[in-house]
Motif scaffolding. Structure first.
Motif, PDB file in Angstrom:
ATOM      1  N   UNK A  27     -23.166 -16.857  -3.660  1.00 24.03           N
ATOM      2  CA  UNK A  27     -21.811 -16.635  -4.157  1.00 24.03           C
ATOM      3  C   UNK A  27     -21.707 -15.269  -4.836  1.00 24.03           C
ATOM      4  N   UNK A  28     -22.691 -14.921  -5.635  1.00 29.96           N
ATOM      5  CA  UNK A  28     -22.686 -13.623  -6.322  1.00 29.96           C
ATOM      6  C   UNK A  28     -22.767 -12.495  -5.303  1.00 29.96           C
ATOM      7  N   UNK A  29     -23.586 -12.651  -4.299  1.00 31.14           N
ATOM      8  CA  UNK A  29     -23.707 -11.635  -3.247  1.00 31.14           C
ATOM      9  C   UNK A  29     -22.373 -11.444  -2.541  1.00 31.14           C
ATOM     10  N   UNK A  30     -21.697 -12.535  -2.232  1.00 38.89           N
ATOM     11  CA  UNK A  30     -20.388 -12.456  -1.585  1.00 38.89           C
ATOM     12  C   UNK A  30     -19.384 -11.753  -2.501  1.00 38.89           C
ATOM     13  N   UNK A  31     -19.394 -12.091  -3.778  1.00 35.39           N
ATOM     14  CA  UNK A  31     -18.481 -11.458  -4.736  1.00 35.39           C
ATOM     15  C   UNK A  31     -18.755  -9.957  -4.875  1.00 35.39           C
ATOM     16  N   UNK A  32     -20.008  -9.579  -4.875  1.00 32.97           N
ATOM     17  CA  UNK A  32     -20.369  -8.159  -4.957  1.00 32.97           C
ATOM     18  C   UNK A  32     -19.873  -7.425  -3.709  1.00 32.97           C
ATOM     19  N   UNK A  33     -20.050  -8.040  -2.548  1.00 29.05           N
ATOM     20  CA  UNK A  33     -19.554  -7.427  -1.306  1.00 29.05           C
ATOM     21  C   UNK A  33     -18.038  -7.265  -1.343  1.00 29.05           C
ATOM     22  N   UNK A  34     -17.337  -8.305  -1.821  1.00 34.03           N
ATOM     23  CA  UNK A  34     -15.878  -8.230  -1.951  1.00 34.03           C
ATOM     24  C   UNK A  34     -15.478  -7.121  -2.915  1.00 34.03           C
ATOM     25  N   UNK A  35     -16.186  -7.022  -4.022  1.00 42.08           N
ATOM     26  CA  UNK A  35     -15.890  -5.993  -5.016  1.00 42.08           C
ATOM     27  C   UNK A  35     -16.075  -4.604  -4.411  1.00 42.08           C
ATOM     28  N   UNK A  36     -17.148  -4.397  -3.679  1.00 42.52           N
ATOM     29  CA  UNK A  36     -17.404  -3.098  -3.069  1.00 42.52           C
ATOM     30  C   UNK A  36     -16.317  -2.743  -2.050  1.00 42.52           C
ATOM     31  N   UNK A  37     -15.886  -3.739  -1.274  1.00 41.84           N
ATOM     32  CA  UNK A  37     -14.832  -3.511  -0.290  1.00 41.84           C
ATOM     33  C   UNK A  37     -13.528  -3.117  -0.981  1.00 41.84           C
ATOM     34  N   UNK A  38     -13.208  -3.791  -2.068  1.00 36.89           N
ATOM     35  CA  UNK A  38     -11.973  -3.502  -2.813  1.00 36.89           C
ATOM     36  C   UNK A  38     -12.068  -2.132  -3.488  1.00 36.89           C
ATOM     37  N   UNK A  39     -13.209  -1.815  -4.058  1.00 38.20           N
ATOM     38  CA  UNK A  39     -13.379  -0.529  -4.746  1.00 38.20           C
ATOM     39  C   UNK A  39     -13.244   0.668  -3.812  1.00 38.20           C
ATOM     40  N   UNK A  45     -11.301   9.792  -2.666  1.00 39.95           N
ATOM     41  CA  UNK A  45     -10.864  10.165  -1.321  1.00 39.95           C
ATOM     42  C   UNK A  45      -9.729   9.291  -0.809  1.00 39.95           C
ATOM     43  N   UNK A  46      -9.859   7.983  -1.022  1.00 41.26           N
ATOM     44  CA  UNK A  46      -8.816   7.064  -0.566  1.00 41.26           C
ATOM     45  C   UNK A  46      -7.518   7.286  -1.329  1.00 41.26           C
ATOM     46  N   UNK A  47      -7.619   7.479  -2.641  1.00 37.38           N
ATOM     47  CA  UNK A  47      -6.419   7.719  -3.445  1.00 37.38           C
ATOM     48  C   UNK A  47      -5.763   9.039  -3.054  1.00 37.38           C
ATOM     49  N   UNK A  48      -6.572  10.053  -2.823  1.00 34.26           N
ATOM     50  CA  UNK A  48      -6.045  11.355  -2.418  1.00 34.26           C
ATOM     51  C   UNK A  48      -5.314  11.225  -1.079  1.00 34.26           C
ATOM     52  N   UNK A  49      -5.891  10.490  -0.166  1.00 32.17           N
ATOM     53  CA  UNK A  49      -5.287  10.290   1.149  1.00 32.17           C
ATOM     54  C   UNK A  49      -3.965   9.517   1.037  1.00 32.17           C
ATOM     55  N   UNK A  50      -3.957   8.459   0.237  1.00 36.27           N
ATOM     56  CA  UNK A  50      -2.741   7.668   0.050  1.00 36.27           C
ATOM     57  C   UNK A  50      -1.644   8.488  -0.609  1.00 36.27           C
ATOM     58  N   UNK A  51      -2.021   9.299  -1.570  1.00 43.29           N
ATOM     59  CA  UNK A  51      -1.031  10.129  -2.254  1.00 43.29           C
ATOM     60  C   UNK A  51      -0.476  11.197  -1.314  1.00 43.29           C
ATOM     61  N   UNK A  52      -1.332  11.780  -0.518  1.00 41.97           N
ATOM     62  CA  UNK A  52      -0.893  12.774   0.457  1.00 41.97           C
ATOM     63  C   UNK A  52       0.090  12.161   1.450  1.00 41.97           C
ATOM     64  N   UNK A  53      -0.217  10.962   1.898  1.00 39.33           N
ATOM     65  CA  UNK A  53       0.680  10.256   2.816  1.00 39.33           C
ATOM     66  C   UNK A  53       2.021   9.955   2.146  1.00 39.33           C
TER      67      UNK A  53
END
Length: 104
Positions: A27-39, A45-53
């Motif tokens: 369960x902890x491993x799954x939660x860590x994977x989910x956290x990494x995906x969300x982060x 880079x992602x924020x810069x791209x979203x703001x540019x768009x």
């Protein structure tokens, strides 16, 4: 011999605890994977791209407003209200984009 039932009970308890620990670890491993995906959505880079768009979209929107006004699809009052709102948003986002580029 008289400790054999106690030892067997403790062994069962250890087995149960190991099973629980294994489930919790999965369960902890799954939660860590989910956290990494969300982060990843919040990386610079992602924020810069979203703001540019977002800057590009609001700029296109303001150009469409001008075109509608030029094509006489909206009156002056409506044009001024919507155009000023769109351009204000454009400048706010562009300023944020510039600050983000300066910081990173």
């Amino acid at each position: 011999m008289k400790m054999k039932p106690e030892i067997e009970g403790l062994q069962r308890e250890i087995k149960e605890l190991r099973t629980i620990e294994k489930e919790k670890r999965a369960n902890v491993t799954k939660l860590i994977d989910d956290q990494q995906r969300i982060l990843k959505n919040f990386s610079i880079g992602a924020l810069r791209s979203q703001l540019s768009e977002a800057v590009s979209k609001v700029e296109e929107s303001s150009e469409e407003i001008v075109q509608k006004f030029n094509d006489e699809e909206m009156d002056l009052t409506q044009f001024l209200r919507t155009y000023i709102k769109a351009r204000t948003l454009f400048h706010q986002r562009a300023a944020k984009q510039e600050r983000m580029n300066l910081l990173h």
